[in-house]
Structure formats: C-alpha cells, structure tokens
Design a protein around this motif. Structure first.
Motif, mmCIF file in Angstrom:
data_model
loop_
_atom_site.group_PDB
_atom_site.id
_atom_site.type_symbol
_atom_site.label_atom_id
_atom_site.label_comp_id
_atom_site.label_asym_id
_atom_site.label_seq_id
_atom_site.Cartn_x
_atom_site.Cartn_y
_atom_site.Cartn_z
ATOM 1 N N GLU A 129 48.362 71.965 28.760
ATOM 2 C CA GLU A 129 47.528 73.173 28.644
ATOM 3 C C GLU A 129 46.704 73.182 27.362
ATOM 4 O OE1 GLU A 129 49.602 76.828 29.319
ATOM 5 O OE2 GLU A 129 50.646 76.014 31.069
ATOM 6 N N SER A 130 47.209 72.559 26.319
ATOM 7 C CA SER A 130 46.521 72.556 25.023
ATOM 8 C C SER A 130 45.323 71.613 24.994
ATOM 9 C CB SER A 130 47.489 72.124 23.921
ATOM 10 O OG SER A 130 47.930 70.786 24.157
ATOM 11 N N LEU A 131 45.308 70.612 25.870
ATOM 12 C CA LEU A 131 44.273 69.570 25.806
ATOM 13 C C LEU A 131 42.911 70.122 26.190
ATOM 14 C CD1 LEU A 131 43.800 66.556 25.216
ATOM 15 C CD2 LEU A 131 44.056 66.154 27.678
ATOM 16 N N GLN A 132 41.954 69.962 25.295
ATOM 17 C CA GLN A 132 40.584 70.421 25.531
ATOM 18 C C GLN A 132 39.616 69.269 25.767
ATOM 19 O OE1 GLN A 132 39.823 73.749 25.926
ATOM 20 N NE2 GLN A 132 42.054 73.747 25.926
ATOM 21 N N GLU A 133 39.889 68.111 25.154
ATOM 22 C CA GLU A 133 38.985 66.965 25.309
ATOM 23 C C GLU A 133 39.790 65.673 25.363
ATOM 24 O OE1 GLU A 133 34.854 68.210 23.189
ATOM 25 O OE2 GLU A 133 36.623 68.171 21.880
ATOM 26 N N TYR A 134 39.300 64.756 26.203
ATOM 27 C CA TYR A 134 39.892 63.435 26.352
ATOM 28 C C TYR A 134 38.770 62.424 26.208
ATOM 29 C CZ TYR A 134 42.259 59.477 28.657
ATOM 30 O OH TYR A 134 42.802 58.256 28.958
ATOM 31 N N LEU A 135 38.879 61.564 25.184
ATOM 32 C CA LEU A 135 37.863 60.543 24.955
ATOM 33 C C LEU A 135 38.352 59.202 25.460
ATOM 34 C CD1 LEU A 135 36.601 61.104 21.291
ATOM 35 C CD2 LEU A 135 35.755 62.112 23.405
ATOM 36 N N ILE A 136 37.492 58.540 26.210
ATOM 37 C CA ILE A 136 37.723 57.162 26.617
ATOM 38 C C ILE A 136 36.650 56.338 25.919
ATOM 39 C CG2 ILE A 136 37.685 55.524 28.519
ATOM 40 C CD1 ILE A 136 38.736 57.752 30.327
ATOM 41 N N VAL A 137 37.092 55.400 25.083
ATOM 42 C CA VAL A 137 36.172 54.613 24.266
ATOM 43 C C VAL A 137 36.071 53.207 24.847
ATOM 44 C CG1 VAL A 137 35.654 53.773 21.947
ATOM 45 C CG2 VAL A 137 36.819 55.984 22.257
ATOM 46 N N ASP A 140 33.209 47.368 24.702
ATOM 47 C CA ASP A 140 32.251 46.383 25.202
ATOM 48 C C ASP A 140 30.867 46.979 25.434
ATOM 49 O OD1 ASP A 140 34.245 44.466 25.110
ATOM 50 O OD2 ASP A 140 34.794 44.735 27.220
ATOM 51 N N ASN A 141 30.816 48.225 25.883
ATOM 52 C CA ASN A 141 29.533 48.876 26.168
ATOM 53 C C ASN A 141 29.107 49.875 25.086
ATOM 54 O OD1 ASN A 141 28.949 47.673 28.786
ATOM 55 N ND2 ASN A 141 30.807 48.733 29.434
ATOM 56 N N ARG A 142 29.873 49.950 23.993
ATOM 57 C CA ARG A 142 29.568 50.883 22.885
ATOM 58 C C ARG A 142 29.324 52.296 23.439
ATOM 59 N NH1 ARG A 142 30.635 46.568 21.037
ATOM 60 N NH2 ARG A 142 29.910 45.604 19.130
ATOM 61 N N ARG A 143 30.275 52.743 24.223
ATOM 62 C CA ARG A 143 30.141 53.999 24.956
ATOM 63 C C ARG A 143 31.386 54.845 24.760
ATOM 64 N NH1 ARG A 143 29.905 54.028 31.540
ATOM 65 N NH2 ARG A 143 29.910 56.269 31.806
ATOM 66 N N VAL A 144 31.193 56.170 24.656
ATOM 67 C CA VAL A 144 32.304 57.101 24.596
ATOM 68 C C VAL A 144 32.128 58.104 25.725
ATOM 69 C CG1 VAL A 144 33.475 58.885 23.256
ATOM 70 C CG2 VAL A 144 32.591 56.847 22.101
ATOM 71 N N GLU A 145 33.139 58.200 26.571
ATOM 72 C CA GLU A 145 33.160 59.192 27.640
ATOM 73 C C GLU A 145 34.044 60.337 27.170
ATOM 74 O OE1 GLU A 145 34.500 57.332 31.256
ATOM 75 O OE2 GLU A 145 33.342 55.527 30.782
ATOM 76 N N CYS A 146 33.469 61.509 27.059
ATOM 77 C CA CYS A 146 34.215 62.689 26.620
ATOM 78 C C CYS A 146 34.395 63.611 27.816
ATOM 79 C CB CYS A 146 33.471 63.410 25.497
ATOM 80 S SG CYS A 146 34.273 64.952 24.996
ATOM 81 N N PHE A 147 35.634 63.737 28.257
ATOM 82 C CA PHE A 147 35.959 64.669 29.320
ATOM 83 C C PHE A 147 36.380 65.966 28.658
ATOM 84 C CE2 PHE A 147 36.388 60.550 31.259
ATOM 85 C CZ PHE A 147 35.824 60.736 32.510
ATOM 86 N N ASP A 154 38.236 72.912 35.010
ATOM 87 C CA ASP A 154 37.696 71.659 35.528
ATOM 88 C C ASP A 154 37.439 70.747 34.331
ATOM 89 O OD1 ASP A 154 37.608 72.481 38.245
ATOM 90 O OD2 ASP A 154 35.713 73.526 37.869
ATOM 91 N N TRP A 155 37.152 69.482 34.602
ATOM 92 C CA TRP A 155 36.859 68.527 33.534
ATOM 93 C C TRP A 155 35.443 68.002 33.717
ATOM 94 C CZ3 TRP A 155 39.965 67.588 29.391
ATOM 95 C CH2 TRP A 155 41.223 68.197 29.447
ATOM 96 N N LEU A 156 34.618 68.202 32.708
ATOM 97 C CA LEU A 156 33.214 67.818 32.736
ATOM 98 C C LEU A 156 33.009 66.603 31.831
ATOM 99 C CD1 LEU A 156 30.367 68.607 33.737
ATOM 100 C CD2 LEU A 156 30.177 70.050 31.705
ATOM 101 N N LEU A 157 32.338 65.586 32.353
ATOM 102 C CA LEU A 157 32.083 64.363 31.594
ATOM 103 C C LEU A 157 30.816 64.499 30.764
ATOM 104 C CD1 LEU A 157 32.367 61.333 30.874
ATOM 105 C CD2 LEU A 157 31.165 60.840 33.022
ATOM 106 N N HIS A 158 30.929 64.167 29.471
ATOM 107 C CA HIS A 158 29.795 64.047 28.569
ATOM 108 C C HIS A 158 29.787 62.586 28.123
ATOM 109 C CE1 HIS A 158 29.174 68.407 28.279
ATOM 110 N NE2 HIS A 158 30.481 68.447 28.445
ATOM 111 N N ASP A 159 28.717 61.885 28.440
ATOM 112 C CA ASP A 159 28.613 60.457 28.200
ATOM 113 C C ASP A 159 27.801 60.205 26.934
ATOM 114 O OD1 ASP A 159 29.195 57.882 28.925
ATOM 115 O OD2 ASP A 159 27.882 57.836 30.652
#
Length: 187
Positions: A129-137, A140-147, A154-159
């Motif tokens: 319940e406490s989790l507000q953001e989940y980052l997948i780093v 190889d593609n120098r990319r961060v996906e922030c859910f 719901d969980w919204l992806l910010h790329d």
C-alpha cells in the motif's frame, strides 16, 4: 535468480535460516531462491541511484537503502532484495531485518532477472500500500521506466530516455538520467 536446493520455509524460519547464510536469498511463498552476483554496470547504476537519493533526502524523514536490505511483502508471503528502495515510514526507521513500507522501489535490469522484475516481482510489489513508484532501469538502452500509482490505484508508465530528468513524485525530486548512468561506457 535460481532455486536453492528446493528449500521450503515459513517466513519466520526463512529469516532465521538466512542469517547464517553466506549468500543472499529471496523468499516467495515458502520457496527460497539464491541471488547471483551482478555485473559491474549493474552495481554502478544501483550505486549512482542510491547516492543521488541519499544526498537529496538528507534532512527529510526518508531514507534510501541499497541491495543488502530486505523488503517484506507480507500479502505475497515474500522477501526480496530490491536494488534500491526508499522508505519514509517511521516503522521502517526502526526495522532491523527488513522494511515493509517503501514509497519507491528501484530494480536495475539484468539478463537473468528482467522478465521477473517486470512480471512476478512487480505483481508482488503492487500489493504494498505504501508503494507509490516503481523504477525499472534498463542500462543497455539508457532508459528508466517509472510506474506511478494513480489515485484510482492503477499504475501509469512514465518513460524516461535521453537527456531528461526522471521525476519522482513520491519524493518530490528528480534524478537526471546522466547521473543515473554516470560512468557507464556506451556500447
């Protein structure tokens, strides 16, 4: 992640057993999985994120933790070792063995864990319940996906890709991708 010799434990028995192990293990619904070592880029990026968060959180009630701190997801009957996490919860400030209330979790992808980090592990993390953001780093593609959790749960992806700042609304701060990927050689 590999299954360790088909060991099955209760959560309490796992915690007691793991204290005497030389390797880290994750625990999911009674099963124990040995954690394998990470490649240099993985360690550098995790360290960059931890250092940036620690510096920016100084003087706040929030603390950044790196890979050796366990996370308990009680509703999933699981313990994990996220690469980086941040908790602002007073109970976690007193915790000895594991945290239970992170606001942010970061996983740096590796070839052996990418599918699990995006799938089963994220399913478990969403039960917090406490989790507000989940980052997948993705190194190889120098990319961060922030859910990011929405008000509707719901969980919204910010790329984030390129020369931008990764916005962390849960902590009211941003991390430049250049800082996250500092010291990583381009392929």
């Amino acid at each position: 992640m590999q299954t360790a010799e088909q060991l099955h434990f209760s959560a309490a028995d796992f915690l007691a057993w793991e204290e005497n192990q030389t390797e880290k293990h994750e625990f999911v619904a009674g099963e124990v999985f040995v954690m394998t070592g990470a490649r240099q880029d993985h360690v550098l990026v995790s360290g960059n994120i931890y250092a940036a968060l620690k510096q920016r959180l100084r003087g706040t009630p929030c603390r950044a933790y790196i890979a050796d701190m366990k996370l308990r997801v009680e509703t999933a009957d699981a313990f994990f070792y996220p690469d980086v996490m941040v908790s602002c919860h007073p109970e976690d400030r007193q915790a000895e063995q594991f945290l239970s209330h992170p606001a942010l979790i970061v996983e740096v992808l590796s070839d052996s864990t990418a599918d699990y980090d995006r799938g089963g592990k994220f399913v478990a993390y969403r039960k917090l319940e406490s989790l507000q953001e989940y980052l997948i780093v993705d190194i190889d593609n120098r990319r961060v996906e922030c859910f990011r959790r929405t008000t509707d749960n719901d969980w919204l992806l910010h790329d984030y890709l390129g020369e931008v700042d990764c916005q962390l609304h849960s902590l009211s701060l941003s991390l430049p991708l250049a800082e996250i990927f500092e010291d990583i050689e381009t392929a």
